[in-house]
Design an enzyme around this catalytic site. Structure first.
Site, PDB file in Angstrom:
ATOM      1  N   HIS A  72     -43.200 -22.400 -26.075  1.00 50.77           N
ATOM      2  CA  HIS A  72     -44.134 -21.342 -26.472  1.00 50.77           C
ATOM      3  C   HIS A  72     -43.877 -20.088 -25.658  1.00 50.77           C
ATOM      4  O   HIS A  72     -43.832 -20.131 -24.438  1.00 50.77           O
ATOM      5  CB  HIS A  72     -45.586 -21.800 -26.263  1.00 50.77           C
ATOM      6  CG  HIS A  72     -46.091 -22.629 -27.399  1.00 50.77           C
ATOM      7  ND1 HIS A  72     -47.423 -22.772 -27.692  1.00 50.77           N
ATOM      8  CD2 HIS A  72     -45.427 -23.342 -28.336  1.00 50.77           C
ATOM      9  CE1 HIS A  72     -47.565 -23.550 -28.746  1.00 50.77           C
ATOM     10  NE2 HIS A  72     -46.374 -23.921 -29.154  1.00 50.77           N
ATOM     11  N   TYR A 201     -56.956 -18.743 -27.272  1.00 55.63           N
ATOM     12  CA  TYR A 201     -58.080 -18.790 -26.332  1.00 55.63           C
ATOM     13  C   TYR A 201     -59.148 -17.838 -26.862  1.00 55.63           C
ATOM     14  O   TYR A 201     -58.921 -16.622 -26.886  1.00 55.63           O
ATOM     15  CB  TYR A 201     -57.636 -18.339 -24.935  1.00 55.63           C
ATOM     16  CG  TYR A 201     -56.777 -19.345 -24.208  1.00 55.63           C
ATOM     17  CD1 TYR A 201     -55.429 -19.494 -24.516  1.00 55.63           C
ATOM     18  CD2 TYR A 201     -57.315 -20.138 -23.204  1.00 55.63           C
ATOM     19  CE1 TYR A 201     -54.648 -20.427 -23.849  1.00 55.63           C
ATOM     20  CE2 TYR A 201     -56.538 -21.072 -22.526  1.00 55.63           C
ATOM     21  CZ  TYR A 201     -55.207 -21.217 -22.854  1.00 55.63           C
ATOM     22  OH  TYR A 201     -54.434 -22.132 -22.197  1.00 55.63           O
ATOM     23  N   PRO A 293     -59.615 -26.912 -16.588  1.00 52.10           N
ATOM     24  CA  PRO A 293     -58.386 -26.945 -17.397  1.00 52.10           C
ATOM     25  C   PRO A 293     -58.020 -25.633 -18.090  1.00 52.10           C
ATOM     26  O   PRO A 293     -56.952 -25.553 -18.686  1.00 52.10           O
ATOM     27  CB  PRO A 293     -58.672 -28.045 -18.425  1.00 52.10           C
ATOM     28  CG  PRO A 293     -60.156 -28.177 -18.470  1.00 52.10           C
ATOM     29  CD  PRO A 293     -60.672 -27.780 -17.130  1.00 52.10           C
ATOM     30  N   LYS A 297     -53.309 -25.815 -15.378  1.00 54.63           N
ATOM     31  CA  LYS A 297     -52.589 -25.886 -14.112  1.00 54.63           C
ATOM     32  C   LYS A 297     -52.547 -27.284 -13.469  1.00 54.63           C
ATOM     33  O   LYS A 297     -51.726 -27.527 -12.583  1.00 54.63           O
ATOM     34  CB  LYS A 297     -53.242 -24.929 -13.088  1.00 54.63           C
ATOM     35  CG  LYS A 297     -52.996 -23.469 -13.373  1.00 54.63           C
ATOM     36  CD  LYS A 297     -51.638 -23.037 -12.885  1.00 54.63           C
ATOM     37  CE  LYS A 297     -51.175 -21.739 -13.454  1.00 54.63           C
ATOM     38  NZ  LYS A 297     -50.429 -21.832 -14.719  1.00 54.63           N
ATOM     39  N   TYR A 385     -49.864 -17.717 -15.886  1.00 52.32           N
ATOM     40  CA  TYR A 385     -49.821 -18.783 -16.888  1.00 52.32           C
ATOM     41  C   TYR A 385     -48.488 -19.521 -16.856  1.00 52.32           C
ATOM     42  O   TYR A 385     -48.438 -20.758 -16.951  1.00 52.32           O
ATOM     43  CB  TYR A 385     -50.063 -18.199 -18.285  1.00 52.32           C
ATOM     44  CG  TYR A 385     -50.519 -19.227 -19.290  1.00 52.32           C
ATOM     45  CD1 TYR A 385     -51.875 -19.423 -19.544  1.00 52.32           C
ATOM     46  CD2 TYR A 385     -49.605 -20.026 -19.973  1.00 52.32           C
ATOM     47  CE1 TYR A 385     -52.299 -20.375 -20.455  1.00 52.32           C
ATOM     48  CE2 TYR A 385     -50.019 -20.985 -20.879  1.00 52.32           C
ATOM     49  CZ  TYR A 385     -51.368 -21.154 -21.121  1.00 52.32           C
ATOM     50  OH  TYR A 385     -51.790 -22.103 -22.007  1.00 52.32           O
TER      51      TYR A 385
HETATM   52  C1  LIG Z   1     -60.090 -35.800 -19.063  1.00 52.55           C
HETATM   53  C2  LIG Z   1     -59.068 -34.873 -18.432  1.00 52.55           C
HETATM   54  C3  LIG Z   1     -58.475 -33.856 -19.189  1.00 52.55           C
HETATM   55  C4  LIG Z   1     -57.537 -32.996 -18.616  1.00 52.55           C
HETATM   56  N1  LIG Z   1     -56.990 -31.998 -19.369  1.00 52.55           N
HETATM   57  C5  LIG Z   1     -56.083 -31.169 -18.804  1.00 52.55           C
HETATM   58  C6  LIG Z   1     -55.487 -30.120 -19.533  1.00 52.55           C
HETATM   59  O1  LIG Z   1     -55.775 -29.919 -20.708  1.00 52.55           O
HETATM   60  N2  LIG Z   1     -54.586 -29.331 -18.888  1.00 52.55           N
HETATM   61  C7  LIG Z   1     -54.224 -29.542 -17.568  1.00 52.55           C
HETATM   62  O2  LIG Z   1     -53.368 -28.841 -17.025  1.00 52.55           O
HETATM   63  N3  LIG Z   1     -54.770 -30.519 -16.878  1.00 52.55           N
HETATM   64  C8  LIG Z   1     -55.678 -31.325 -17.461  1.00 52.55           C
HETATM   65  N4  LIG Z   1     -56.211 -32.310 -16.725  1.00 52.55           N
HETATM   66  C9  LIG Z   1     -55.730 -32.464 -15.378  1.00 52.55           C
HETATM   67  C10 LIG Z   1     -54.396 -33.205 -15.326  1.00 52.55           C
HETATM   68  O3  LIG Z   1     -54.370 -34.220 -16.279  1.00 52.55           O
HETATM   69  C11 LIG Z   1     -54.256 -33.740 -13.916  1.00 52.55           C
HETATM   70  O4  LIG Z   1     -54.208 -32.629 -13.037  1.00 52.55           O
HETATM   71  C12 LIG Z   1     -53.035 -34.633 -13.704  1.00 52.55           C
HETATM   72  O5  LIG Z   1     -53.210 -35.863 -14.371  1.00 52.55           O
HETATM   73  C13 LIG Z   1     -52.831 -34.877 -12.209  1.00 52.55           C
HETATM   74  O6  LIG Z   1     -51.871 -35.868 -12.021  1.00 52.55           O
HETATM   75  P1  LIG Z   1     -51.964 -36.866 -10.793  1.00 52.55           P
HETATM   76  O7  LIG Z   1     -50.755 -37.728 -10.903  1.00 52.55           O
HETATM   77  O8  LIG Z   1     -52.199 -36.100  -9.560  1.00 52.55           O
HETATM   78  O9  LIG Z   1     -53.292 -37.703 -11.001  1.00 52.55           O
HETATM   79  P2  LIG Z   1     -53.717 -38.750 -12.179  1.00 52.55           P
HETATM   80  O10 LIG Z   1     -53.081 -38.367 -13.460  1.00 52.55           O
HETATM   81  O11 LIG Z   1     -55.180 -38.827 -12.080  1.00 52.55           O
HETATM   82  O12 LIG Z   1     -53.057 -40.092 -11.702  1.00 52.55           O
HETATM   83  C14 LIG Z   1     -53.582 -40.853 -10.651  1.00 52.55           C
HETATM   84  C15 LIG Z   1     -53.167 -42.293 -10.859  1.00 52.55           C
HETATM   85  O13 LIG Z   1     -53.572 -43.062  -9.730  1.00 52.55           O
HETATM   86  C16 LIG Z   1     -54.117 -44.283 -10.190  1.00 52.55           C
HETATM   87  N5  LIG Z   1     -55.018 -44.787  -9.139  1.00 52.55           N
HETATM   88  C17 LIG Z   1     -56.247 -44.352  -8.802  1.00 52.55           C
HETATM   89  N6  LIG Z   1     -56.751 -45.079  -7.785  1.00 52.55           N
HETATM   90  C18 LIG Z   1     -55.794 -45.991  -7.462  1.00 52.55           C
HETATM   91  C19 LIG Z   1     -55.730 -47.024  -6.499  1.00 52.55           C
HETATM   92  N7  LIG Z   1     -56.753 -47.265  -5.652  1.00 52.55           N
HETATM   93  N8  LIG Z   1     -54.621 -47.780  -6.424  1.00 52.55           N
HETATM   94  C20 LIG Z   1     -53.563 -47.549  -7.278  1.00 52.55           C
HETATM   95  N9  LIG Z   1     -53.591 -46.579  -8.229  1.00 52.55           N
HETATM   96  C21 LIG Z   1     -54.688 -45.805  -8.313  1.00 52.55           C
HETATM   97  C22 LIG Z   1     -54.824 -43.918 -11.482  1.00 52.55           C
HETATM   98  O14 LIG Z   1     -55.013 -45.029 -12.329  1.00 52.55           O
HETATM   99  C23 LIG Z   1     -53.840 -42.916 -12.063  1.00 52.55           C
HETATM  100  O15 LIG Z   1     -52.870 -43.520 -12.883  1.00 52.55           O
HETATM  101  C24 LIG Z   1     -57.175 -33.152 -17.266  1.00 52.55           C
HETATM  102  C25 LIG Z   1     -57.765 -34.164 -16.514  1.00 52.55           C
HETATM  103  C26 LIG Z   1     -58.724 -35.008 -17.065  1.00 52.55           C
HETATM  104  C27 LIG Z   1     -59.383 -36.073 -16.207  1.00 52.55           C
END
Ligand SMILES: Cc1cc2nc3c(=O)[nH]c(=O)nc-3n(C[C@H](O)[C@H](O)[C@H](O)COP(=O)(O)OP(=O)(O)OC[C@H]3O[C@@H](n4cnc5c(N)ncnc54)[C@H](O)[C@@H]3O)c2cc1C
Length: 391
Positions: A72, A201, A293, A297, A385
């Site tokens: 995009h 948006y 969101p 980011k 962005y």
């Molecule tokens: C509902 C929702 C919608 C979102 N929509 C957007 C969006 O549209 N755009 C955007 O940019 N961001 C969005 N986000 C944010 C984005 O998805 C996150 O910033 C991203 O997933 C971060 O990645 P991460 O690997 O840090 O954490 P996560 O994706 O949260 O991964 C953490 C992992 O650790 C695991 N875990 C937790 N505790 C334990 C434990 N004790 N032992 C072992 N494993 C564990 C979990 O199961 C998970 O798989 C959204 C978040 C949510 C919750």
């Protein structure tokens, strides 16, 4: 069990870190509390910044993204029944973003890890990180009904906002910064081609709306709703009608409808945990920070953190200098605060607070008009962005 880097969590942060370390010849073990299909199906982010795209390609994880992702070159801002396009490459010297869902990024990285990488244990729940301030930190975890210990040189907590790693940093050494918002996003997935070929948006007196997509045949749409809303309170008809109101333009643009396959509500929060490192424990991604969101980011920040960690560890191995590892928290936090600022600006420019006054409305419209009429203002949005540089 013993490894160089113990990784807690197999979201985008943990999976990409394992991949980067594997490519650098550093061994790791990933512990993930949920099962594989849960991690692969969890609907979340969908916009990859230019830097994230480049990192995935360089890690050998970009093949399907390049085939199926949608590049995009801009977004549309919609307000007062008018439309304004922000052209990213023209404003940033060629940068763009990629629409490719987080679920797909995770599927690609899981497949690569299981084929080529070190152990990735599903249904392995970390119970605690111990000895973070010693030379041999450990992760205590439960897997297949048994408690075990993973001995490590370093532990990286990639376990999201609700994880356990952050708790291993003594409260007296930490500061947290938080803001919650009095609204949430009602998100839907719908089996209908996107009604516009770029993200829209929309700022409206009835509240914010976002048109996004997952593929050429699947739309992802969001409505600003009051905090605490239950997704089931909204019928499909009410959702489409409300989207139609908020996206309406003076030039007769039409929103295409289709079967809604998923509905959920996402709360909005800004959160930063400082520091992101304690001894040999490092926090990455949502474990250390959350953004609303609106700026797309969250996933990109998670990628930035693990790239910084992997590069610092490789630097230590190649030069013997721990300088970059020692600077991990400061390096990441500089980028994190820029993303917090950008996400906050986008959120407050586009959402209508429940207590908004006509003065607040006037300011929002003035901010949007400024972007539509000033190349400098539009460039600031485009740079934010498409992403801040990875160190
Ligand atoms: C509902 C929702 C919608 C979102 N929509 C957007 C969006 O549209 N755009 C955007 O940019 N961001 C969005 N986000 C944010 C984005 O998805 C996150 O910033 C991203 O997933 C971060 O990645 P991460 O690997 O840090 O954490 P996560 O994706 O949260 O991964 C953490 C992992 O650790 C695991 N875990 C937790 N505790 C334990 C434990 N004790 N032992 C072992 N494993 C564990 C979990 O199961 C998970 O798989 C959204 C978040 C949510 C919750």
């Amino acid at each position: 069990m013993r490894t160089t880097v113990g990784i807690v969590g197999a979201g985008p942060a943990g999976l990409l870190l394992a991949r980067l370390l594997h490519r650098a010849g550093i061994d790791s073990v990933v512990l993930e509390s949920r099962d594989r299909s849960y991690v692969e199906q969890r609907q979340r982010a969908g916009i990859l910044e230019q830097g994230t795209v480049d990192v995935l390609r360089a890690a050998g994880a970009g093949e399907r993204m390049d085939r199926e992702g949608l590049r995009h070159d801009g977004i549309e801002l919609r307000y007062d029944r008018r439309r304004h396009r922000v052209d990213f490459p023209a404003l940033t010297g060629g940068r763009s973003v990629m629409v490719y869902a987080q679920t797909e990024v995770c599927k690609d990285l899981i497949a690569l890890q299981l084929k080529e990488g070190g152990p990735l244990l599903f249904e392995a729940e970390a119970l605690a990180v111990e000895g973070a301030d010693t030379d041999s930190p450990r992760v205590r975890f439960r897997h297949e009904g048994r408690e075990s210990v993973l001995e490590c040189d370093y532990v990286v907590g990639c376990d999201g906002f609700w994880g356990v790693a952050r708790k291993a940093i003594p409260a007296g050494l930490t500061r947290t910064f938080e803001r919650t918002y009095p609204f949430a996003w009602l998100g839907i997935l719908a089996d209908v081609p996107p009604s516009h070929d770029e993200l829209v948006y929309a700022r409206h007196d009835r509240g914010f709306a976002l048109l996004s997509m997952r593929s050429p045949s699947v739309s992802r749409l969001y409505l600003q709703v009051p905090e605490g809303t239950d997704a089931e309170q909204w019928s499909d008809e009410e959702i489409w009608q409300e989207l139609q109101y908020r996206f309406e333009t003076a030039d007769g643009w039409r929103l295409e409808r289709g079967p809604i396959t998923q509905k959920s509500v996402t709360p909005m929060r800004s959160y930063v945990h400082e520091p992101m490192r304690h001894g040999r424990l490092f926090l990455a991604g949502d474990a250390a920070h959350i953004v609303p969101p609106t700026g797309a980011k969250g996933l990109n920040l998670a990628v930035g953190d693990v790239v910084t960690f992997a590069r610092a560890l490789v630097h230590l191995r190649e030069t013997g200098s721990a300088e970059r590892l020692d600077a991990y928290s400061q390096t990441c936090l500089r980028r994190v605060w820029q993303a917090e600022r950008f996400s906050y600006d986008m959120t407050t420019m586009l959402h209508r607070a429940p207590d908004a006054t006509p003065f607040d409305d006037g300011l929002q419209l003035a901010r949007l008009d400024r972007i539509a009429s000033s190349r400098a203002a539009a460039t600031d949005l485009a740079e934010g962005y498409t992403g801040f540089p990875l160190d």
